[in-house]
Design an enzyme around this catalytic site. Structure first.
Site, mmCIF file in Angstrom:
data_model
loop_
_atom_site.group_PDB
_atom_site.id
_atom_site.type_symbol
_atom_site.label_atom_id
_atom_site.label_comp_id
_atom_site.label_asym_id
_atom_site.label_seq_id
_atom_site.Cartn_x
_atom_site.Cartn_y
_atom_site.Cartn_z
ATOM 1 N N SER A 198 34.214 29.707 48.930
ATOM 2 C CA SER A 198 34.166 29.949 50.380
ATOM 3 C C SER A 198 34.654 31.365 50.704
ATOM 4 O O SER A 198 34.090 32.036 51.574
ATOM 5 C CB SER A 198 34.957 28.894 51.155
ATOM 6 O OG SER A 198 36.337 29.011 50.916
ATOM 7 N N ASN A 199 35.673 31.836 50.001
ATOM 8 C CA ASN A 199 36.122 33.221 50.234
ATOM 9 C C ASN A 199 35.063 34.223 49.791
ATOM 10 O O ASN A 199 34.807 35.210 50.475
ATOM 11 C CB ASN A 199 37.434 33.494 49.489
ATOM 12 C CG ASN A 199 38.634 32.982 50.237
ATOM 13 O OD1 ASN A 199 38.980 33.498 51.297
ATOM 14 N ND2 ASN A 199 39.263 31.944 49.710
ATOM 15 N N HIS A 221 45.745 34.896 47.374
ATOM 16 C CA HIS A 221 46.598 33.804 46.899
ATOM 17 C C HIS A 221 47.084 33.018 48.125
ATOM 18 O O HIS A 221 47.524 33.618 49.103
ATOM 19 C CB HIS A 221 47.786 34.376 46.116
ATOM 20 C CG HIS A 221 48.676 33.321 45.571
ATOM 21 N ND1 HIS A 221 48.333 32.560 44.464
ATOM 22 C CD2 HIS A 221 49.874 32.854 46.001
ATOM 23 C CE1 HIS A 221 49.302 31.688 44.234
ATOM 24 N NE2 HIS A 221 50.248 31.847 45.146
ATOM 25 N N ASN A 250 43.044 40.315 44.848
ATOM 26 C CA ASN A 250 43.003 38.856 44.716
ATOM 27 C C ASN A 250 43.560 38.261 45.991
ATOM 28 O O ASN A 250 44.322 38.919 46.711
ATOM 29 C CB ASN A 250 43.858 38.426 43.519
ATOM 30 C CG ASN A 250 43.833 36.913 43.315
ATOM 31 O OD1 ASN A 250 42.774 36.288 43.396
ATOM 32 N ND2 ASN A 250 44.988 36.312 43.076
ATOM 33 N N MET A 292 39.479 31.467 38.614
ATOM 34 C CA MET A 292 40.556 30.704 37.997
ATOM 35 C C MET A 292 40.753 31.057 36.525
ATOM 36 O O MET A 292 40.770 30.195 35.655
ATOM 37 C CB MET A 292 40.279 29.196 38.161
ATOM 38 C CG MET A 292 40.117 28.772 39.592
ATOM 39 S SD MET A 292 41.520 29.263 40.634
ATOM 40 C CE MET A 292 42.755 28.110 40.054
ATOM 41 N N ARG A 293 40.870 32.340 36.286
ATOM 42 C CA ARG A 293 41.140 32.762 34.913
ATOM 43 C C ARG A 293 41.931 34.066 34.972
ATOM 44 O O ARG A 293 41.595 34.969 35.762
ATOM 45 C CB ARG A 293 39.827 32.973 34.172
ATOM 46 C CG ARG A 293 40.030 33.285 32.717
ATOM 47 C CD ARG A 293 38.757 33.120 31.937
ATOM 48 N NE ARG A 293 38.887 33.688 30.598
ATOM 49 C CZ ARG A 293 39.419 33.052 29.577
ATOM 50 N NH1 ARG A 293 39.886 31.838 29.718
ATOM 51 N NH2 ARG A 293 39.499 33.628 28.390
ATOM 52 N N ILE A 294 42.978 34.126 34.162
ATOM 53 C CA ILE A 294 43.815 35.323 34.149
ATOM 54 C C ILE A 294 43.099 36.423 33.377
ATOM 55 O O ILE A 294 42.543 36.182 32.304
ATOM 56 C CB ILE A 294 45.187 34.992 33.517
ATOM 57 C CG1 ILE A 294 45.949 34.032 34.454
ATOM 58 C CG2 ILE A 294 45.996 36.250 33.262
ATOM 59 C CD1 ILE A 294 47.198 33.449 33.853
ATOM 60 N N LEU A 295 43.104 37.620 33.953
ATOM 61 C CA LEU A 295 42.474 38.763 33.282
ATOM 62 C C LEU A 295 43.500 39.447 32.384
ATOM 63 O O LEU A 295 44.680 39.574 32.749
ATOM 64 C CB LEU A 295 41.969 39.765 34.328
ATOM 65 C CG LEU A 295 40.885 39.236 35.271
ATOM 66 C CD1 LEU A 295 40.703 40.180 36.455
ATOM 67 C CD2 LEU A 295 39.566 39.036 34.531
ATOM 68 N N ASP A 327 50.076 37.389 40.293
ATOM 69 C CA ASP A 327 50.445 37.306 41.718
ATOM 70 C C ASP A 327 51.630 38.215 42.071
ATOM 71 O O ASP A 327 52.408 37.900 42.974
ATOM 72 C CB ASP A 327 50.781 35.854 42.126
ATOM 73 C CG ASP A 327 49.603 34.912 41.944
ATOM 74 O OD1 ASP A 327 48.465 35.362 42.077
ATOM 75 O OD2 ASP A 327 49.847 33.718 41.666
HETATM 76 C C1 GRF Z 1 41.635 29.809 47.629
HETATM 77 O O1 GRF Z 1 42.638 29.006 48.169
HETATM 78 C C2 GRF Z 1 42.256 31.079 47.088
HETATM 79 O O2 GRF Z 1 43.371 31.491 47.777
HETATM 80 C C3 GRF Z 1 42.648 30.664 45.687
HETATM 81 O O3 GRF Z 1 41.621 29.796 45.258
HETATM 82 C C4 GRF Z 1 41.013 29.169 46.394
HETATM 83 C C5 GRF Z 1 39.547 29.440 46.291
HETATM 84 O O4 GRF Z 1 38.807 28.798 47.294
HETATM 85 N N1 GRF Z 1 42.834 31.814 44.855
HETATM 86 P P1 GRF Z 1 37.289 29.210 47.521
HETATM 87 O O5 GRF Z 1 36.568 29.005 46.196
HETATM 88 O O6 GRF Z 1 37.255 30.621 47.962
HETATM 89 O O7 GRF Z 1 36.761 28.262 48.565
#
Ligand code: GRF
Length: 202
Positions: A21-22, A116, A114, A97-100, A152
């Site tokens: 979504s972001n 958070h 990023n 969802m993976r650390i670089l 982070d």
């Molecule tokens: C978000 O809450 C963001 O802050 C975190 O992972 C989530 C991703 O959501 N890093 P989306 O895939 O952007 O909907």
């Protein structure tokens, strides 16, 4: 930096692993012209991530490099090649969802952002929203920050906050952080970043 019609046209790669979504809000911020520049590629590490479809619908190139079974350095190197092929200059991690690895991060110093879901430096790491709920914080939020090797912990660019409602539960809180904070501050943070690029370096 590239130029289009005499204007700077920075190239961004968006990294996302899931629903995106972001990532979608970011892609739309460039398409609408709110942000100046081009999303040259959307990169994912999951072949079935719905975000890949969101990018394709918008005519944005996609690259998927699954990480499973690959050592981090090898995966990072494959990502780097794909980014070079698309001319990416700045990276926006949006639910990636993976650390670089630090070697990869050093290739883009100050050019990786990023988002958070907490008011950093509080609640770094996983389960940030659940932990905020469990600790009964009164104010929660999200942070857009630069990516450094320490997870982070990079410099904050922008934060947004909301008051936590006692009855909303962790799912309700997560939903409001996403929709009321993250989707607003990430496009704004990118706008700030591009303004910073426009400033003459001293
Ligand atoms: C978000 O809450 C963001 O802050 C975190 O992972 C989530 C991703 O959501 N890093 P989306 O895939 O952007 O909907």
């Amino acid at each position: 930096m590239h130029e289009a019609n005499g204007k700077a046209c920075p190239k961004f790669a968006i990294f996302a692993s899931g629903r995106g979504s972001n990532a979608t809000v970011l892609m739309d911020s460039f398409i609408s012209g709110f942000n100046l520049g081009e999303v040259c590629v959307l990169v994912s590490n999951h072949a079935d991530a719905p975000v890949l479809e969101r990018a394709k619908e918008r005519g944005i190139a996609t690259v998927c490099i699954p990480h499973k079974g690959m050592p981090r350095e090898e995966h990072d190197a494959a990502m780097f090649v794909a980014l070079q092929e698309h001319g990416a200059e700045h990276l926006l991690l949006a639910g990636y969802m993976r650390i670089l690895g630090s070697k990869f991060i050093q290739e883009f110093p100050g050019h990786i952002l990023n988002i958070h879901p907490s008011l950093l430096p509080d609640f770094r790491g996983l389960r940030a929203i659940e932990r905020q709920w469990e600790e009964r914080v009164k104010v929660a939020g999200a942070t857009v920050h630069e990516v450094i090797a320490d997870v982070d912990a990079g410099t904050t660019l922008l934060q947004g906050s909301i008051e936590v409602r006692g009855d909303e539960g962790p799912e309700g809180l997560a939903d409001r952080i996403l929709n009321e904070v993250e989707h607003k501050i990430y496009p704004q943070a990118v706008w700030l970043l591009t303004r910073r690029m426009d400033q003459p370096s001293s």
